[in-house]
Design a protein around this motif. Structure first.
Motif, PDB file in Angstrom:
ATOM      1  N   MET A   1       0.860  -1.214   0.000  1.00  0.00           N
ATOM      2  CA  MET A   1       0.000   0.000   0.000  1.00  0.00           C
ATOM      3  C   MET A   1       0.884   1.248   0.000  1.00  0.00           C
ATOM      4  SD  MET A   1      -3.120   1.215   0.106  1.00  0.00           S
ATOM      5  CE  MET A   1      -4.440   0.293   0.855  1.00  0.00           C
ATOM      6  N   THR A   2       0.642   2.147  -0.942  1.00  0.00           N
ATOM      7  CA  THR A   2       1.435   3.374  -1.006  1.00  0.00           C
ATOM      8  C   THR A   2       0.784   4.472  -0.163  1.00  0.00           C
ATOM      9  OG1 THR A   2       0.283   3.785  -3.050  1.00  0.00           O
ATOM     10  CG2 THR A   2       2.547   3.017  -3.242  1.00  0.00           C
ATOM     11  N   VAL A   3       1.610   5.360   0.336  1.00  0.00           N
ATOM     12  CA  VAL A   3       1.141   6.401   1.253  1.00  0.00           C
ATOM     13  C   VAL A   3       1.417   7.774   0.645  1.00  0.00           C
ATOM     14  CG1 VAL A   3       1.383   7.370   3.569  1.00  0.00           C
ATOM     15  CG2 VAL A   3       1.642   4.899   3.214  1.00  0.00           C
ATOM     16  N   ALA A   4       0.389   8.618   0.630  1.00  0.00           N
ATOM     17  CA  ALA A   4       0.544   9.992   0.121  1.00  0.00           C
ATOM     18  C   ALA A   4       0.209  10.968   1.233  1.00  0.00           C
ATOM     19  CB  ALA A   4      -0.396  10.215  -1.060  1.00  0.00           C
ATOM     20  N   LEU A   5       0.963  12.042   1.305  1.00  0.00           N
ATOM     21  CA  LEU A   5       0.699  13.105   2.281  1.00  0.00           C
ATOM     22  C   LEU A   5       0.470  14.404   1.513  1.00  0.00           C
ATOM     23  CD1 LEU A   5       2.703  13.758   5.540  1.00  0.00           C
ATOM     24  CD2 LEU A   5       1.926  15.629   4.100  1.00  0.00           C
ATOM     25  N   VAL A   6      -0.615  15.088   1.832  1.00  0.00           N
ATOM     26  CA  VAL A   6      -0.974  16.313   1.101  1.00  0.00           C
ATOM     27  C   VAL A   6      -1.040  17.473   2.086  1.00  0.00           C
ATOM     28  CG1 VAL A   6      -2.690  17.406  -0.406  1.00  0.00           C
ATOM     29  CG2 VAL A   6      -2.344  14.915  -0.511  1.00  0.00           C
ATOM     30  N   THR A   7      -0.138  18.467   1.959  1.00  0.00           N
ATOM     31  CA  THR A   7      -0.260  19.649   2.817  1.00  0.00           C
ATOM     32  C   THR A   7      -1.294  20.589   2.176  1.00  0.00           C
ATOM     33  OG1 THR A   7       1.455  21.030   1.794  1.00  0.00           O
ATOM     34  CG2 THR A   7       2.188  19.463   3.498  1.00  0.00           C
ATOM     35  N   GLY A   8      -2.022  21.287   3.031  1.00  0.00           N
ATOM     36  CA  GLY A   8      -3.138  22.073   2.513  1.00  0.00           C
ATOM     37  C   GLY A   8      -4.245  21.151   2.021  1.00  0.00           C
ATOM     38  N   GLY A   9      -4.234  19.915   2.532  1.00  0.00           N
ATOM     39  CA  GLY A   9      -5.147  18.875   2.038  1.00  0.00           C
ATOM     40  C   GLY A   9      -6.605  19.122   2.381  1.00  0.00           C
ATOM     41  N   ALA A  10      -6.846  20.072   3.292  1.00  0.00           N
ATOM     42  CA  ALA A  10      -8.236  20.375   3.647  1.00  0.00           C
ATOM     43  C   ALA A  10      -8.834  21.445   2.741  1.00  0.00           C
ATOM     44  CB  ALA A  10      -8.301  20.829   5.106  1.00  0.00           C
ATOM     45  N   GLY A  11      -7.999  22.079   1.908  1.00  0.00           N
ATOM     46  CA  GLY A  11      -8.462  23.198   1.085  1.00  0.00           C
ATOM     47  C   GLY A  11      -9.111  22.742  -0.205  1.00  0.00           C
ATOM     48  N   GLY A  12      -9.457  23.718  -1.044  1.00  0.00           N
ATOM     49  CA  GLY A  12     -10.188  23.434  -2.281  1.00  0.00           C
ATOM     50  C   GLY A  12      -9.455  22.454  -3.180  1.00  0.00           C
ATOM     51  N   ALA A  15      -8.138  19.083  -1.114  1.00  0.00           N
ATOM     52  CA  ALA A  15      -9.127  18.028  -0.856  1.00  0.00           C
ATOM     53  C   ALA A  15      -9.377  17.216  -2.117  1.00  0.00           C
ATOM     54  CB  ALA A  15     -10.425  18.657  -0.352  1.00  0.00           C
ATOM     55  N   ALA A  16      -9.401  17.889  -3.278  1.00  0.00           N
ATOM     56  CA  ALA A  16      -9.592  17.165  -4.550  1.00  0.00           C
ATOM     57  C   ALA A  16      -8.388  16.255  -4.825  1.00  0.00           C
ATOM     58  CB  ALA A  16      -9.787  18.166  -5.690  1.00  0.00           C
ATOM     59  N   VAL A  17      -7.205  16.728  -4.475  1.00  0.00           N
ATOM     60  CA  VAL A  17      -5.998  15.909  -4.672  1.00  0.00           C
ATOM     61  C   VAL A  17      -6.056  14.686  -3.745  1.00  0.00           C
ATOM     62  CG1 VAL A  17      -3.472  15.856  -4.371  1.00  0.00           C
ATOM     63  CG2 VAL A  17      -4.561  17.825  -5.481  1.00  0.00           C
ATOM     64  N   CYS A  18      -6.487  14.900  -2.502  1.00  0.00           N
ATOM     65  CA  CYS A  18      -6.607  13.778  -1.558  1.00  0.00           C
ATOM     66  C   CYS A  18      -7.562  12.717  -2.128  1.00  0.00           C
ATOM     67  CB  CYS A  18      -7.135  14.262  -0.201  1.00  0.00           C
ATOM     68  SG  CYS A  18      -5.939  15.224   0.738  1.00  0.00           S
ATOM     69  N   ALA A  19      -8.702  13.170  -2.644  1.00  0.00           N
ATOM     70  CA  ALA A  19      -9.700  12.226  -3.174  1.00  0.00           C
ATOM     71  C   ALA A  19      -9.126  11.452  -4.356  1.00  0.00           C
ATOM     72  CB  ALA A  19     -10.960  12.985  -3.588  1.00  0.00           C
ATOM     73  N   ARG A  20      -8.414  12.157  -5.231  1.00  0.00           N
ATOM     74  CA  ARG A  20      -7.888  11.496  -6.428  1.00  0.00           C
ATOM     75  C   ARG A  20      -6.779  10.502  -6.066  1.00  0.00           C
ATOM     76  NH1 ARG A  20      -8.480  11.331 -11.745  1.00  0.00           N
ATOM     77  NH2 ARG A  20     -10.335  12.620 -11.719  1.00  0.00           N
ATOM     78  N   LEU A  21      -5.925  10.879  -5.119  1.00  0.00           N
ATOM     79  CA  LEU A  21      -4.849   9.956  -4.733  1.00  0.00           C
ATOM     80  C   LEU A  21      -5.427   8.736  -4.014  1.00  0.00           C
ATOM     81  CD1 LEU A  21      -2.034  12.465  -3.647  1.00  0.00           C
ATOM     82  CD2 LEU A  21      -2.211  11.148  -5.768  1.00  0.00           C
ATOM     83  N   ALA A  22      -6.479   8.970  -3.223  1.00  0.00           N
ATOM     84  CA  ALA A  22      -7.132   7.832  -2.555  1.00  0.00           C
ATOM     85  C   ALA A  22      -7.740   6.904  -3.600  1.00  0.00           C
ATOM     86  CB  ALA A  22      -8.200   8.333  -1.591  1.00  0.00           C
ATOM     87  N   ALA A  23      -8.356   7.497  -4.640  1.00  0.00           N
ATOM     88  CA  ALA A  23      -8.956   6.677  -5.700  1.00  0.00           C
ATOM     89  C   ALA A  23      -7.891   5.877  -6.450  1.00  0.00           C
ATOM     90  CB  ALA A  23      -9.732   7.571  -6.671  1.00  0.00           C
ATOM     91  N   LEU A  24      -6.667   6.419  -6.477  1.00  0.00           N
ATOM     92  CA  LEU A  24      -5.555   5.710  -7.136  1.00  0.00           C
ATOM     93  C   LEU A  24      -5.018   4.571  -6.271  1.00  0.00           C
ATOM     94  CD1 LEU A  24      -3.141   8.394  -8.689  1.00  0.00           C
ATOM     95  CD2 LEU A  24      -4.470   6.641  -9.901  1.00  0.00           C
ATOM     96  N   GLY A  25      -5.488   4.520  -5.013  1.00  0.00           N
ATOM     97  CA  GLY A  25      -5.069   3.421  -4.135  1.00  0.00           C
ATOM     98  C   GLY A  25      -4.106   3.831  -3.037  1.00  0.00           C
ATOM     99  N   HIS A  26      -3.809   5.139  -2.951  1.00  0.00           N
ATOM    100  CA  HIS A  26      -2.922   5.583  -1.874  1.00  0.00           C
ATOM    101  C   HIS A  26      -3.674   5.706  -0.555  1.00  0.00           C
ATOM    102  CE1 HIS A  26       0.345   6.721  -4.636  1.00  0.00           C
ATOM    103  NE2 HIS A  26      -0.603   7.193  -5.424  1.00  0.00           N
ATOM    104  N   THR A  27      -3.002   5.416   0.532  1.00  0.00           N
ATOM    105  CA  THR A  27      -3.500   5.808   1.846  1.00  0.00           C
ATOM    106  C   THR A  27      -3.082   7.261   2.029  1.00  0.00           C
ATOM    107  OG1 THR A  27      -3.175   3.591   2.688  1.00  0.00           O
ATOM    108  CG2 THR A  27      -3.341   5.348   4.325  1.00  0.00           C
ATOM    109  N   VAL A  28      -4.047   8.123   2.409  1.00  0.00           N
ATOM    110  CA  VAL A  28      -3.765   9.566   2.370  1.00  0.00           C
ATOM    111  C   VAL A  28      -3.691  10.173   3.767  1.00  0.00           C
ATOM    112  CG1 VAL A  28      -4.637  11.807   1.579  1.00  0.00           C
ATOM    113  CG2 VAL A  28      -4.865   9.795   0.110  1.00  0.00           C
ATOM    114  N   VAL A  29      -2.631  10.959   3.982  1.00  0.00           N
ATOM    115  CA  VAL A  29      -2.503  11.774   5.192  1.00  0.00           C
ATOM    116  C   VAL A  29      -2.831  13.212   4.804  1.00  0.00           C
ATOM    117  CG1 VAL A  29      -0.960  12.649   6.985  1.00  0.00           C
ATOM    118  CG2 VAL A  29      -0.720  10.287   6.179  1.00  0.00           C
ATOM    119  N   VAL A  30      -3.819  13.785   5.490  1.00  0.00           N
ATOM    120  CA  VAL A  30      -4.239  15.157   5.208  1.00  0.00           C
ATOM    121  C   VAL A  30      -3.585  16.067   6.248  1.00  0.00           C
ATOM    122  CG1 VAL A  30      -6.228  16.664   4.842  1.00  0.00           C
ATOM    123  CG2 VAL A  30      -6.464  14.191   4.487  1.00  0.00           C
ATOM    124  N   ALA A  31      -2.644  16.896   5.804  1.00  0.00           N
ATOM    125  CA  ALA A  31      -1.918  17.780   6.732  1.00  0.00           C
ATOM    126  C   ALA A  31      -2.374  19.210   6.485  1.00  0.00           C
ATOM    127  CB  ALA A  31      -0.413  17.656   6.510  1.00  0.00           C
TER     128      ALA A  31
END
Ligand SMILES: NC(=O)c1ccc[n+]([C@@H]2O[C@H](COP(=O)([O-])OP(=O)(O)OC[C@H]3O[C@@H](n4cnc5c(N)ncnc54)[C@H](O)[C@@H]3O)[C@@H](O)[C@H]2O)c1
Length: 257
Positions: A1-12, A15-31
């Motif tokens: 399982m790959t892990v992605a971390l997105v800073t500013g992940g709660a913003g406009g 958040a879209a980047v978090c959703a797309r990376l999650a859809a790609l199969g990444h486990t996402v950390v929202v910072a």
């Protein structure tokens, strides 16, 4: 399982980047500075949240430590936290706002890369920096914002070679105006002119293209109505001797070499 971390992940866009990376199969950390909003996004994408002020080096180390402790490593780091500078081009510089803009938009990139490189080296991972189209052309209304974003792109390009030695890729995306709260009143003025804005999903799709590609040191320009593509920087003039001979310096990475 790959892990992605997105800073500013709660913003406009974040958040879209978090959703797309999650859809790609990444486990996402929202910072994000806004922990409540980060937790909401994390819940939506099945990831975790961590409160982070990207202008603080210790917070950058803590967010990476969270990814490693909670999910076992870090493969993709998206540095998206950013603010408007709110520094007009007129004399009477507001030094506090100037430093704040540099702290979030520029330190947040440099500190993020620094904190994450050991974990990314272990995973053969990558960094994507959300810069701006303002990095590529004169942004007349907001020179301090343009300064931070142009510096971020310069940093990405310069760091791509040393990071490649560690097996890590780094690229920037440079979106034009995107429909998020970031634009404030400007969005309304643009709609009035029927100026098309990018959607956060379109920017997230460009991030996916970069993440699933194999380039490094690139700055992807992205505007409404055109496909995202790496920006072609003009050649830098070569040095010339008085007799007209061109002199090209052999590349070196540090004074030690
Ligand atoms: N919206 C646009 O038109 C546009 C265009 C090009 C580039 N960008 C860049 O895209 C990125 C995201 O912008 P957006 O439009 O989603 O904005 P946004 O305001 O919707 O989201 C920004 C997020 O960053 C977070 N943040 C702010 N300061 C922070 C800090 N110190 N530490 C951690 N998080 C912090 C905010 O809480 C917010 O969740 C920014 O870097 C921005 O410069 C935006």
């Amino acid at each position: 399982m790959t892990v992605a971390l997105v800073t500013g992940g709660a913003g406009g866009i974040g958040a879209a980047v978090c959703a797309r990376l999650a859809a790609l199969g990444h486990t996402v950390v929202v910072a994000d500075l806004d922990l409540e909003a980060a937790e909401r996004v994390a819940k939506e994408v099945g990831g975790t949240a961590v409160r982070t002020d990207v202008s603080d080096p210790a917070d950058n180390h803590a967010m990476v430590a969270h990814a490693v402790a909670a999910h076992g490593g870090l493969d993709v780091l998206v540095l998206g936290a950013g603010i408007q500078s709110d520094v007009p081009p007129d004399p009477g510089l507001d030094v506090a706002r100037y430093r704040r803009a540099l702290g979030v938009n520029l330190d947040g990139v440099v500190f993020g890369v620094d904190a994450a490189t050991p974990a990314l080296r272990d995973s053969g991972g990558q960094v994507v920096v959300n810069a701006s189209l303002a990095a590529l052309g004169p942004e007349l209304a907001n020179p301090v914002y343009a300064l931070t974003k142009a510096a971020a792109v310069a940093y990405v390009r310069a760091m791509s070679t040393p990071l490649a030695r560690a097996g890590v890729r780094i690229n920037a995306i440079c979106p034009g105006f995107t429909d998020t709260p970031f634009l404030g009143i400007t969005a309304r003025l643009m709609r009035k002119q029927k100026f098309p804005l990018l959607s956060p999903d379109e920017v997230a799709l460009a991030v996916e293209t970069v993440v699933t590609g194999d380039g490094t040191g690139e700055a992807w320009a992205l505007v409404a109505g055109r496909p995202a593509a790496p920006y072609r920087f003009p050649d830098v003039p070569t040095t010339m001797l008085p007799d007209g001979t061109e002199v090209v310096l052999k590349p070196f990475l540090s004074a030690k070499q």
